[in-house]
Design a protein around this motif. Structure first.
Motif, PDB file in Angstrom:
ATOM      1  N   MET A   1       0.824  -1.187   0.000  1.00 22.75           N
ATOM      2  CA  MET A   1       0.000   0.000   0.000  1.00 22.75           C
ATOM      3  C   MET A   1       0.862   1.242   0.000  1.00 22.75           C
ATOM      4  SD  MET A   1      -3.157  -0.345   2.586  1.00 22.75           S
ATOM      5  CE  MET A   1      -4.286  -1.674   2.388  1.00 22.75           C
ATOM      6  N   ALA A   2       0.383   2.240  -0.663  1.00 21.79           N
ATOM      7  CA  ALA A   2       1.090   3.517  -0.656  1.00 21.79           C
ATOM      8  C   ALA A   2       0.894   4.189   0.693  1.00 21.79           C
ATOM      9  CB  ALA A   2       0.565   4.418  -1.775  1.00 21.79           C
ATOM     10  N   GLU A   3       1.833   5.037   1.066  1.00 21.87           N
ATOM     11  CA  GLU A   3       1.760   5.688   2.369  1.00 21.87           C
ATOM     12  C   GLU A   3       0.468   6.472   2.542  1.00 21.87           C
ATOM     13  OE1 GLU A   3       3.755   9.387   4.703  1.00 21.87           O
ATOM     14  OE2 GLU A   3       5.073   8.224   3.423  1.00 21.87           O
ATOM     15  N   GLY A   4       0.005   7.154   1.507  1.00 23.28           N
ATOM     16  CA  GLY A   4      -1.199   7.957   1.594  1.00 23.28           C
ATOM     17  C   GLY A   4      -2.429   7.143   1.951  1.00 23.28           C
ATOM     18  N   GLN A   5      -2.404   5.823   1.696  1.00 23.73           N
ATOM     19  CA  GLN A   5      -3.547   4.980   2.005  1.00 23.73           C
ATOM     20  C   GLN A   5      -3.588   4.597   3.479  1.00 23.73           C
ATOM     21  OE1 GLN A   5      -2.866   1.918  -0.927  1.00 23.73           O
ATOM     22  NE2 GLN A   5      -4.415   2.793  -2.279  1.00 23.73           N
ATOM     23  N   ASN A   6      -2.544   4.887   4.245  1.00 26.33           N
ATOM     24  CA  ASN A   6      -2.509   4.581   5.669  1.00 26.33           C
ATOM     25  C   ASN A   6      -2.653   5.844   6.518  1.00 26.33           C
ATOM     26  OD1 ASN A   6      -2.193   1.770   5.439  1.00 26.33           O
ATOM     27  ND2 ASN A   6      -0.046   2.065   4.918  1.00 26.33           N
ATOM     28  N   VAL A   7      -3.144   6.897   5.893  1.00 29.74           N
ATOM     29  CA  VAL A   7      -3.296   8.167   6.577  1.00 29.74           C
ATOM     30  C   VAL A   7      -4.754   8.600   6.482  1.00 29.74           C
ATOM     31  CG1 VAL A   7      -2.629  10.604   6.563  1.00 29.74           C
ATOM     32  CG2 VAL A   7      -0.919   8.847   6.151  1.00 29.74           C
ATOM     33  N   LEU A   8      -5.235   9.121   7.578  1.00 32.51           N
ATOM     34  CA  LEU A   8      -6.600   9.612   7.673  1.00 32.51           C
ATOM     35  C   LEU A   8      -6.547  11.128   7.813  1.00 32.51           C
ATOM     36  CD1 LEU A   8      -9.606   8.697   8.167  1.00 32.51           C
ATOM     37  CD2 LEU A   8      -9.043   8.729  10.600  1.00 32.51           C
ATOM     38  N   THR A   9      -7.306  11.837   7.020  1.00 30.64           N
ATOM     39  CA  THR A   9      -7.421  13.288   7.183  1.00 30.64           C
ATOM     40  C   THR A   9      -8.576  13.555   8.135  1.00 30.64           C
ATOM     41  OG1 THR A   9      -6.564  13.719   4.981  1.00 30.64           O
ATOM     42  CG2 THR A   9      -7.824  15.488   6.017  1.00 30.64           C
ATOM     43  N   VAL A  10      -8.315  14.329   9.183  1.00 33.93           N
ATOM     44  CA  VAL A  10      -9.338  14.657  10.173  1.00 33.93           C
ATOM     45  C   VAL A  10      -9.601  16.156  10.098  1.00 33.93           C
ATOM     46  CG1 VAL A  10      -9.935  14.696  12.627  1.00 33.93           C
ATOM     47  CG2 VAL A  10      -8.579  12.798  11.704  1.00 33.93           C
ATOM     48  N   ASN A  11     -10.867  16.504   9.845  1.00 38.50           N
ATOM     49  CA  ASN A  11     -11.214  17.922   9.887  1.00 38.50           C
ATOM     50  C   ASN A  11     -12.464  18.105  10.740  1.00 38.50           C
ATOM     51  OD1 ASN A  11     -13.489  17.670   7.985  1.00 38.50           O
ATOM     52  ND2 ASN A  11     -11.880  17.344   6.469  1.00 38.50           N
ATOM     53  N   ILE A  12     -12.458  19.203  11.482  1.00 42.85           N
ATOM     54  CA  ILE A  12     -13.572  19.539  12.361  1.00 42.85           C
ATOM     55  C   ILE A  12     -14.068  20.919  11.956  1.00 42.85           C
ATOM     56  CG2 ILE A  12     -14.316  19.941  14.738  1.00 42.85           C
ATOM     57  CD1 ILE A  12     -11.920  18.180  15.618  1.00 42.85           C
ATOM     58  N   VAL A  13     -15.369  20.979  11.711  1.00 39.00           N
ATOM     59  CA  VAL A  13     -15.993  22.223  11.290  1.00 39.00           C
ATOM     60  C   VAL A  13     -17.123  22.547  12.265  1.00 39.00           C
ATOM     61  CG1 VAL A  13     -17.230  23.391   9.422  1.00 39.00           C
ATOM     62  CG2 VAL A  13     -15.459  21.722   8.885  1.00 39.00           C
ATOM     63  N   THR A  14     -17.229  23.820  12.635  1.00 36.11           N
ATOM     64  CA  THR A  14     -18.316  24.312  13.481  1.00 36.11           C
ATOM     65  C   THR A  14     -19.004  25.441  12.720  1.00 36.11           C
ATOM     66  OG1 THR A  14     -17.052  26.056  14.570  1.00 36.11           O
ATOM     67  CG2 THR A  14     -16.905  23.840  15.537  1.00 36.11           C
ATOM     68  N   ARG A  23      -3.549  15.502   9.294  1.00 35.87           N
ATOM     69  CA  ARG A  23      -3.434  14.091   8.913  1.00 35.87           C
ATOM     70  C   ARG A  23      -3.166  13.293  10.176  1.00 35.87           C
ATOM     71  NH1 ARG A  23      -0.975  13.229   3.375  1.00 35.87           N
ATOM     72  NH2 ARG A  23       0.489  11.944   4.509  1.00 35.87           N
ATOM     73  N   ALA A  24      -3.790  12.113  10.247  1.00 34.35           N
ATOM     74  CA  ALA A  24      -3.712  11.327  11.481  1.00 34.35           C
ATOM     75  C   ALA A  24      -3.597   9.840  11.182  1.00 34.35           C
ATOM     76  CB  ALA A  24      -4.961  11.574  12.322  1.00 34.35           C
ATOM     77  N   SER A  25      -3.089   9.124  12.178  1.00 34.17           N
ATOM     78  CA  SER A  25      -3.089   7.666  12.089  1.00 34.17           C
ATOM     79  C   SER A  25      -4.366   7.111  12.723  1.00 34.17           C
ATOM     80  CB  SER A  25      -1.858   7.079  12.786  1.00 34.17           C
ATOM     81  OG  SER A  25      -1.841   7.452  14.150  1.00 34.17           O
ATOM     82  N   MET A  26      -4.992   7.917  13.625  1.00 34.41           N
ATOM     83  CA  MET A  26      -6.213   7.471  14.302  1.00 34.41           C
ATOM     84  C   MET A  26      -6.939   8.654  14.914  1.00 34.41           C
ATOM     85  SD  MET A  26      -6.479   4.615  17.275  1.00 34.41           S
ATOM     86  CE  MET A  26      -8.043   3.906  17.712  1.00 34.41           C
ATOM     87  N   VAL A  27      -8.269   8.560  14.950  1.00 29.71           N
ATOM     88  CA  VAL A  27      -9.092   9.533  15.656  1.00 29.71           C
ATOM     89  C   VAL A  27     -10.061   8.747  16.534  1.00 29.71           C
ATOM     90  CG1 VAL A  27     -10.794   9.715  13.769  1.00 29.71           C
ATOM     91  CG2 VAL A  27     -10.626  11.548  15.447  1.00 29.71           C
ATOM     92  N   VAL A  28     -10.257   9.221  17.755  1.00 30.96           N
ATOM     93  CA  VAL A  28     -11.195   8.603  18.691  1.00 30.96           C
ATOM     94  C   VAL A  28     -12.235   9.663  19.032  1.00 30.96           C
ATOM     95  CG1 VAL A  28     -11.493   7.500  20.951  1.00 30.96           C
ATOM     96  CG2 VAL A  28      -9.400   7.095  19.623  1.00 30.96           C
ATOM     97  N   VAL A  29     -13.507   9.311  18.798  1.00 35.15           N
ATOM     98  CA  VAL A  29     -14.595  10.271  18.987  1.00 35.15           C
ATOM     99  C   VAL A  29     -15.589   9.770  20.033  1.00 35.15           C
ATOM    100  CG1 VAL A  29     -14.413  11.182  16.637  1.00 35.15           C
ATOM    101  CG2 VAL A  29     -15.975   9.288  17.101  1.00 35.15           C
ATOM    102  N   PRO A  30     -16.288  10.719  20.696  1.00 33.20           N
ATOM    103  CA  PRO A  30     -17.329  10.334  21.655  1.00 33.20           C
ATOM    104  C   PRO A  30     -18.658  10.095  20.924  1.00 33.20           C
ATOM    105  CG  PRO A  30     -17.047  12.701  21.701  1.00 33.20           C
ATOM    106  CD  PRO A  30     -16.035  12.164  20.722  1.00 33.20           C
TER     107      PRO A  30
END
Length: 144
Positions: A1-14, A23-30
């Motif tokens: 797998m290419a590196e970009g496929q093991n990365v998650l983009t996390v964005n938060i909008v209000t 860019r993240a390896s993991m996000v944990v949400v409530p």
């Protein structure tokens, strides 16, 4: 797998605009059903969120987690992008602890007043305000 496929983009909008975009390896949400961890290549999902701490393990600093206080909303994950739309969100580094403590005290006073007046609508609003204030305090102190 290419590196970009093991990365998650996390964005938060209000309603105020973009609060977070990394860019993240993991996000944990409530999530409403409990804490939900999302990594790259996760199946598409949409889930409601509740008041709580959102944590992001960034790819540029693997030993560090960003902590963000969010106040409800929802998250959509698709094509390695986790988009969080929140009622409000505040990074731990941006939380004014004195302001959060004042909000907590105001909410506690409002709960007492609403209880004495038997005003259930006001009591619910005050309890939510207290939960939001406590969340901000805990995220700032990173106690959650």
């Amino acid at each position: 797998m290419a590196e970009g496929q093991n990365v998650l983009t996390v964005n938060i909008v209000t309603p105020s605009g973009i609060v977070y975009d990394h860019r993240a390896s993991m996000v944990v949400v409530p999530a409403m059903a409990g804490q939900l961890g999302i990594m790259a290549n996760h199946e598409p999902i949409i889930t409601p969120l509740e008041i709580g701490e959102l944590r992001v393990k960034r790819t540029d600093n693997p030993g560090h987690e960003d902590a963000i206080a969010i106040n409800g909303g929802f998250m959509e994950v698709s094509h390695n992008i986790a988009s969080i739309v929140a009622d409000s969100a505040e990074r731990a580094r941006d939380i004014d602890i004195d302001r959060a403590q004042s909000a907590k005290q105001r909410a506690e006073t409002a709960i007492k007043t609403a209880s004495e007046k038997h005003d259930s609508n006001e009591l619910v609003r005050a309890q939510i305000a207290l939960q939001r204030a406590m969340n901000r305090i805990n995220v700032k102190n990173h106690l959650l």
